[in-house]
Design an enzyme around this catalytic site. Structure first.
Site, PDB file in Angstrom:
ATOM      1  CD  GLU A  28      38.089  40.230  36.401  1.00  0.00           C
ATOM      2  OE1 GLU A  28      37.561  39.763  35.375  1.00  0.00           O
ATOM      3  OE2 GLU A  28      39.107  39.746  36.920  1.00  0.00           O
ATOM      4  CD  GLU A  29      34.059  43.702  33.864  1.00  0.00           C
ATOM      5  OE1 GLU A  29      33.381  43.467  34.881  1.00  0.00           O
ATOM      6  OE2 GLU A  29      34.070  42.958  32.853  1.00  0.00           O
TER       7      GLU A  29
ATOM      8  CG  ASP B 116      38.602  39.943  40.341  1.00  0.00           C
ATOM      9  OD1 ASP B 116      37.890  39.336  39.528  1.00  0.00           O
ATOM     10  OD2 ASP B 116      39.195  40.984  40.035  1.00  0.00           O
TER      11      ASP B 116
END
Ligand code: AR6
Length: 523
Positions: free
Chosen positions: A306-307, A288
Site C-alpha cells: 500500500e505504501e 490496494d
C-alpha cells in the site's frame, strides 16, 4: 495433489476485460447530496475548463478544517499579553520566506513557526539527511521545487475555496477534484498546515494523519527514497500540471450476502507468479492491500504494497485528509490517479527509479479521469496464523472483498477484471491459500474475472491454479465452497492444539477440499 489430474482450463489474461475497452459510457458529471464536485461543473461541461467552485468556509465535524479558515487561530505570546492571530497569516508569512531558502533547517523553522506546540516533539533528521546527501546542483533544484511548492500551498484559498466533506464510517459518499487541487492540498500537507490533525486525542483521532511531520523524522535510506519519490511528484506537477479529475468514493455494503446458499459458479481466474498489480493489471480494478487508516505507514516508516502504491501514485495520499477509518463493510474506490514514479525493490530495498511518463495520447473518461481504478480494502491483521480459520473472520473477509469488488449499476460485460494477489498475507499474516479462495468467492459473487499475482511464489501460483481448475471442472458453487470452508474450520476446532499447529500447514486446507469432494462421507 494426487487426487485430481485435470487439464488447465484457466483463461488467458488477454481475454480479460480492461478499461477503457470494456467501459460503459458514463453519465455526465453532476454534483448531488452524496457527490461533492470541487470544480465548477458548468465551466467543465461547456469549456472543459477546471475552475475551482466557490463555497462557504465551514468549520464543523462534517468537513475538513481548512488551514485558511478564519476559525483557525493561533496564540502568540507577547511581552505583556498573549494574542490570538489568524494562523493562515503566519503560514503565508513563513512559507513566503522559503523563497530565499538554501537550507533544510529553514524548512523546519518555517513548519515549526505555526506548529509551536510541536517544536520539541517533531524531528526533521530525515529531511536534513536527504539534503545532506545531494550534490550542490541537485540541492539548488530541490530548493527550487520547495519554493514552488510553498507558492502552491499558499494559493489554497483560490485553488480549493470550497469545504471538503469527510468520508465518514459506513457512509456512501463521493468527492471529485482536479489534479491541481490535489497537488495544492498535498503541498499543504507537506508543510504541515492542516489544523487539528496532529494530536491522537483530537476530533480526528479516527482519521489517518495527513501532515507530513513523520516523513521528516527518523532518517534512514528508506526515508530518503520516500522523499525523493514525493519531491519528484511535486517537480512533475509543478512543471506541467495534469489536466483532469480524480474521484474518491467511499462505499458501504448494506446487505450482507448469504454465502452458504450462493448458487454461482467460480469465475474466470488467471494466476501468475510474475508481474505486479499496478503494471500487469492496467485497466483492471486494482486492489490496494490497505490499512483501515488508508495509506497505512506511508508518511512514517511503512514501505510495503500500500505504501509503495501511495508513493508512486501520490495523489492517493490526499485520501488520508478526508477518509475516516474503514469499517468492516467499507471500502474506498479511487479513480483517476496518475503514476509519477518508477520503483524497484520492496520494503527495505525500495528504490525510486525515476519518472514514470504516461504514454502519448493516454485516454481519459468523460469526467476527464485516467482509467486507473484502485480499490482499498483492509484485511484482518492476525497475530497468529491459526486464528484465521474461524468462520467469523472468513465472513468478515468475504464481505470486505465483496464490498470492494461489487458493482451495483454496471452490467457484467462492462465490469473490468480484478487485479489482486496476496491480500492480507504479508504484514497482516494471512494465509494466501485461504485468502485466494476468499477472493475467488467474492469475485465470483460480484461476477468479475480475477487476475491473481503471487509476487514470485511459484508453488502458490501452481496450487491456486490447480484448485481453481478443480472447482471449475467439478462445478463447485460458491455456496458449496463456503460450506466446505465451514467444515474445515469445524474439523480444525475438534483437533487438539498440538495437532492444530501441524494441520495449519497451508495446503492442508486444499487437501481437505479435494478429499471432501471425492470422498464426501469420509471426513
Ligand atoms: N503486486 C502484487 N503483489 C504484491 C505487490 C504488488 N505490487 N506488492 C506486494 N505484493 P502487504 P497486507 C504481495 O504486506 O498483509 C501496509 O502497511 C507480497 O506477496 O503489503 O495486507 C498497509 O498499510 C506481499 O507479501 O499486505 C497495511 O497496514 C503481499 O502482497 C498492511 O501493510 C502482501 O502485501 C497490510 O498488510
Amino acid at each position: 495433489p494426487a487426487v485430481f489430474i485435470g487439464k488447465n482450463i484457466a483463461v488467458g489474461m488477454e481475454e480479460f476485460r480492461r478499461a477503457p475497452k470494456c467501459s460503459m459510457e458514463l453519465d455526465s458529471l453532476e454534483f448531488g447530496p452524496k457527490h461533492t464536485v470541487l470544480i465548477d461543473i458548468k465551466a467543465f461541461k461547456t469549456y472543459q475548463e477546471l475552475k475551482p467552485v466557490s463555497g462557504l468556509d465551514i468549520w464543523n465535524t462534517d468537513y475538513v478544517k481548512m488551514p485558511y479558515s478564519e476559525k483557525n487561530i493561533m496564540i502568540e505570546s507577547g511581552v505583556f499579553t498573549d494574542s490570538k492571530k489568524p494562523r493562515w497569516e503566519k503560514i503565508k508569512k513563513s512559507l513566503s520566506k522559503l523563497n530565499r531558502i538554501a537550507t533544510s533547517k529553514a524548512i523546519e523553522e518555517a513548519i515549526k513557526s505555526y506548529n509551536m506546540k510541536y517544536k520539541d516533539e517533531w524531528h526533521f533528521d530525515a529531511l536534513h539527511m536527504f539534503f545532506s546527501r545531494v550534490d550542490d546542483r541537485n540541492k539548488r533544484e530541490y530548493f527550487s521545487i520547495i519554493e514552488r511548492m510553498a507558492n502552491l500551498a499558499v494559493n489554497l484559498p483560490l485553488i480549493c475555496p470550497k469545504s471538503i466533506p469527510l468520508l465518514k464510517a459506513e457512509e456512501d459518499r463521493i468527492i471529485t477534484l482536479s489534479h491541481e487541487q490535489i497537488a495544492c492540498l498535498l503541498a499543504n500537507a507537506f508543510f504541515c498546515t492542516f489544523p487539528h490533525r496532529n494530536s491522537k486525542r483530537s476530533e480526528f483521532s479516527n482519521y489517518p494523519d495527513i501532515n507530513f511531520n513523520r516523513m521528516f523524522a527518523d532518517g534512514s535510506e528508506q526515508k530518503r527514497q520516500k522523499l525523493m519519490t514525493i519531491l519528484h511528484y511535486f517537480e512533475m506537477v509543478l512543471a506541467k500540471m495534469p489536466k483532469g479529475l480524480v474521484t474518491f468514493e467511499r462505499r458501504h455494503l448494506k446487505d450482507k450476502i448469504c454465502w452458504k446458499s450462493s448458487k454461482l459458479e467460480v469465475t474466470d481466474l488467471h494466476v501468475s507468479d510474475e508481474g505486479t498489480i499496478e503494471e500487469d493489471g492496467a485497466g483492471m480494478l486494482q486492489v490496494d492491500f490497505a490499512c483501515a487508516m488508508v495509506g497505512g505507514g506511508v508518511l512514517g516508516s511503512g514501505l510495503v504494497q500500500e505504501e509503495i502504491r501511495f508513493l508512486i501514485n501520490p495523489e492517493l495520499i490526499v485520501s488520508r485528509l478526508f477518509t475516516e477509518k474503514l469499517q468492516d463493510c467499507d471500502c474506498l474506490r479511487v479513480t483517476g490517479t496518475q503514476q509519477f514514479s518508477k520503483y524497484k525493490g520492496y520494503s527495505n530495498s525500495f528504490k525510486w527509479m525515476g519518472p514514470h511518463h504516461l504514454p502519448e495520447n493516454t485516454k481519459r473518461d468523460k469526467w476527464m479521469r485516467l482509467y486507473t481504478e484502485i480499490v482499498l480494502i483492509d484485511a484482518i491483521k492476525f497475530k497468529e496464523r491459526q486464528q484465521q480459520f474461524h468462520m467469523d473472520f472468513i465472513n468478515r473477509e468475504l464481505h470486505k472483498a465483496y464490498c470492494g469488488f461489487c458493482e451495483n449499476n454496471i452490467p457484467e460485460d462492462y465490469c473490468t477484471a480484478i487485479a489482486t494477489g496476496n491480500w492480507g498475507c504479508g504484514a497482516f499474516n494471512g494465509d494466501p491459500r485461504l485468502k485466494a479462495l476468499i477472493q475467488i468467492m467474492a469475485a465470483s459473487q460480484a461476477k468479475r474475472q480475477l487476475a491473481y499475482f503471487t509476487f514470485g511464489d511459484q508453488q502458490l501460483a501452481k496450487d491456486i491454479r490447480y484448485m481453481h481448475n478443480f472447482l471449475a471442472k467439478q462445478k463447485i458453487l460458491v455456496g458449496t465452497l463456503y460450506n466446505l470452508l465451514h467444515d474445515y474450520c469445524v474439523s480444525e476446532k475438534s483437533h487438539n492444539t498440538a495437532v492444530r499447529e501441524k494441520s495449519h500447514n497451508t495446503s492442508e486446507l486444499y487437501q481437505f477440499i479435494y478429499k471432501c469432494v471425492y470422498q464426501p462421507h469420509s471426513t
